[in-house]
Structures are given as structure tokens and as C-alpha cells.
Design a protein around this motif. Sequence first.
Motif, PDB file in Angstrom:
ATOM      1  N   MET A  50       0.855  -1.201   0.000  1.00  0.00           N
ATOM      2  CA  MET A  50       0.000   0.000   0.000  1.00  0.00           C
ATOM      3  C   MET A  50       0.882   1.239   0.000  1.00  0.00           C
ATOM      4  O   MET A  50       1.497   1.573   1.010  1.00  0.00           O
ATOM      5  N   MET A  51       0.928   1.935  -1.126  1.00  0.00           N
ATOM      6  CA  MET A  51       1.777   3.110  -1.236  1.00  0.00           C
ATOM      7  C   MET A  51       1.305   4.233  -0.322  1.00  0.00           C
ATOM      8  O   MET A  51       2.109   5.037   0.138  1.00  0.00           O
ATOM      9  N   SER A  52       0.017   4.266   0.015  1.00  0.00           N
ATOM     10  CA  SER A  52      -0.475   5.278   0.954  1.00  0.00           C
ATOM     11  C   SER A  52       0.162   5.071   2.332  1.00  0.00           C
ATOM     12  O   SER A  52       0.493   6.040   3.021  1.00  0.00           O
ATOM     13  N   ASP A  53       0.370   3.816   2.735  1.00  0.00           N
ATOM     14  CA  ASP A  53       1.053   3.550   4.005  1.00  0.00           C
ATOM     15  C   ASP A  53       2.515   3.967   3.934  1.00  0.00           C
ATOM     16  O   ASP A  53       3.065   4.501   4.894  1.00  0.00           O
ATOM     17  N   VAL A  54       3.152   3.723   2.805  1.00  0.00           N
ATOM     18  CA  VAL A  54       4.545   4.119   2.639  1.00  0.00           C
ATOM     19  C   VAL A  54       4.660   5.637   2.775  1.00  0.00           C
ATOM     20  O   VAL A  54       5.522   6.151   3.488  1.00  0.00           O
ATOM     21  N   LEU A  55       3.760   6.362   2.120  1.00  0.00           N
ATOM     22  CA  LEU A  55       3.785   7.825   2.188  1.00  0.00           C
ATOM     23  C   LEU A  55       3.481   8.331   3.595  1.00  0.00           C
ATOM     24  O   LEU A  55       4.072   9.309   4.053  1.00  0.00           O
ATOM     25  N   ALA A  56       2.572   7.665   4.300  1.00  0.00           N
ATOM     26  CA  ALA A  56       2.138   8.143   5.605  1.00  0.00           C
ATOM     27  C   ALA A  56       3.086   7.776   6.740  1.00  0.00           C
ATOM     28  O   ALA A  56       3.279   8.561   7.663  1.00  0.00           O
ATOM     29  N   PHE A  57       3.671   6.577   6.694  1.00  0.00           N
ATOM     30  CA  PHE A  57       4.385   6.082   7.859  1.00  0.00           C
ATOM     31  C   PHE A  57       5.884   5.888   7.685  1.00  0.00           C
ATOM     32  O   PHE A  57       6.603   5.792   8.664  1.00  0.00           O
ATOM     33  N   VAL A  58       6.356   5.793   6.481  1.00  0.00           N
ATOM     34  CA  VAL A  58       7.761   5.468   6.262  1.00  0.00           C
ATOM     35  C   VAL A  58       8.608   6.734   6.332  1.00  0.00           C
ATOM     36  O   VAL A  58       8.300   7.731   5.701  1.00  0.00           O
ATOM     37  N   LYS A  59       9.657   6.648   7.135  1.00  0.00           N
ATOM     38  CA  LYS A  59      10.592   7.758   7.241  1.00  0.00           C
ATOM     39  C   LYS A  59      12.004   7.183   7.212  1.00  0.00           C
ATOM     40  O   LYS A  59      12.292   6.187   7.841  1.00  0.00           O
ATOM     41  N   ASP A  60      12.871   7.825   6.470  1.00  0.00           N
ATOM     42  CA  ASP A  60      14.281   7.456   6.466  1.00  0.00           C
ATOM     43  C   ASP A  60      14.500   6.007   6.026  1.00  0.00           C
ATOM     44  O   ASP A  60      15.251   5.283   6.643  1.00  0.00           O
ATOM     45  N   GLN A  61      13.794   5.578   4.998  1.00  0.00           N
ATOM     46  CA  GLN A  61      13.964   4.221   4.475  1.00  0.00           C
ATOM     47  C   GLN A  61      14.661   4.301   3.129  1.00  0.00           C
ATOM     48  O   GLN A  61      14.488   5.246   2.385  1.00  0.00           O
ATOM     49  N   ALA A  62      15.417   3.278   2.808  1.00  0.00           N
ATOM     50  CA  ALA A  62      16.164   3.292   1.554  1.00  0.00           C
ATOM     51  C   ALA A  62      15.725   2.197   0.586  1.00  0.00           C
ATOM     52  O   ALA A  62      15.921   2.319  -0.605  1.00  0.00           O
ATOM     53  N   VAL A  63      15.125   1.114   1.093  1.00  0.00           N
ATOM     54  CA  VAL A  63      14.687   0.006   0.246  1.00  0.00           C
ATOM     55  C   VAL A  63      13.189  -0.201   0.441  1.00  0.00           C
ATOM     56  O   VAL A  63      12.712  -0.293   1.572  1.00  0.00           O
TER      57      VAL A  63
END
Length: 181
Positions: A93-106
Motif C-alpha cells: 500500500m503506497m499510501s502507508d509508505v507515504l504516511a508512515f515510512v521515514k528514512d527508508q532506503a529500500v
Amino acid sequence: FGHSYNINAVHCIYFNTDIWKSFHHFYSVLHRLRCEKATVKALTFINVVNQSAVIQYNRCVRFKNIKELLGAQVLCGNESLGKDVHSACGSDMMSDVLAFVKDQAVLITGLVNPQVIRTAEMMDMRCVVFVRSKCPTDEMIRLAKESDLVVLKTTKRMYEACGKLYLAGLGVSPTEAKAVN
């Protein structure tokens, strides 16, 4: 009542927990499954102790190591395989990636559409791993090349891919690692 369940696997992983507390919880899970007449094909009980020492020891992995760990095929970004990466996340879910992911590289995903590449670019990610043999389109590969992203494809399922990368030292961002240590 009267229903029975067939469950392929139960995985219980405990971090920095007293072994007897974690085992007691694991036993209660099994007891509840038995009361609900569940048939379980595989059980996994893992108690990870001293998680911070693992994080401290191995905080970065090279893209080529990710390729080897996952038995992945490089679809683009061969020239960047020698670079280091510090963290990862897995989501369809790209919406979760946009909302919750911080400082990730992969980014590890099974979703195949151009939005995956655009999300990775927007979040300053450096690599996208497609799981379950999902193959990105030519348009997605073109977008990834324009964004200097490494794109890999593996036959592994997301759960297994995330687990292998976590055990290799990924999964904790440098910001989170400082807080843990």
C-alpha cells in the motif's frame, strides 16, 4: 462452533523478552488454537535477545548483498550495487509508505504499477525490490532509470524477504538505531 481451521504456519517472534514470558505467551497461543480446533502445519518460536547489539554490529548492507540474500535479479541500477543501504520497509500500500515510512532506503513490494516507482522517488528511496516474481513494466523500468533507482526482482514472498533483510541488519533506520543504542 463446530468449525475447524487449517493454518499453514504460526510464527511468534519476541524481542528482548524474558524467555519464560515469551514461551508462556507462545504456549497460550497454541492452547487457544487447539481450543478452536485449528490444525497448524508449522510452528516457529524465536526469542531474540540483545537486539541492539545486532543493530550496532551491522547497520548497513550493500545492494549486491541484498541481491544475493534474496536470490534476486537486477532489472536496473547495476552500477549502484556497490552502494550501502541502511534501512528497508515492506508494503503493498503506497499510501502507508507515504504516511508512515521515514528514512527508508529500500522498498519491498508486490505491487506492480508506476505509482511504486513514483512513491520511491518521492520518499528518496534508493532501491525497489519486487517480490513473488512480480515483473515491473518497461515504463516502470524507464522511470526507475531516470530516478537512479536500483530495481530487483525476487521469487521470495514479502514475509521471507523482509525477514532475511532484517536479519542482515536492515529494518532499523539510522535515526531509530541511535534511539535504540
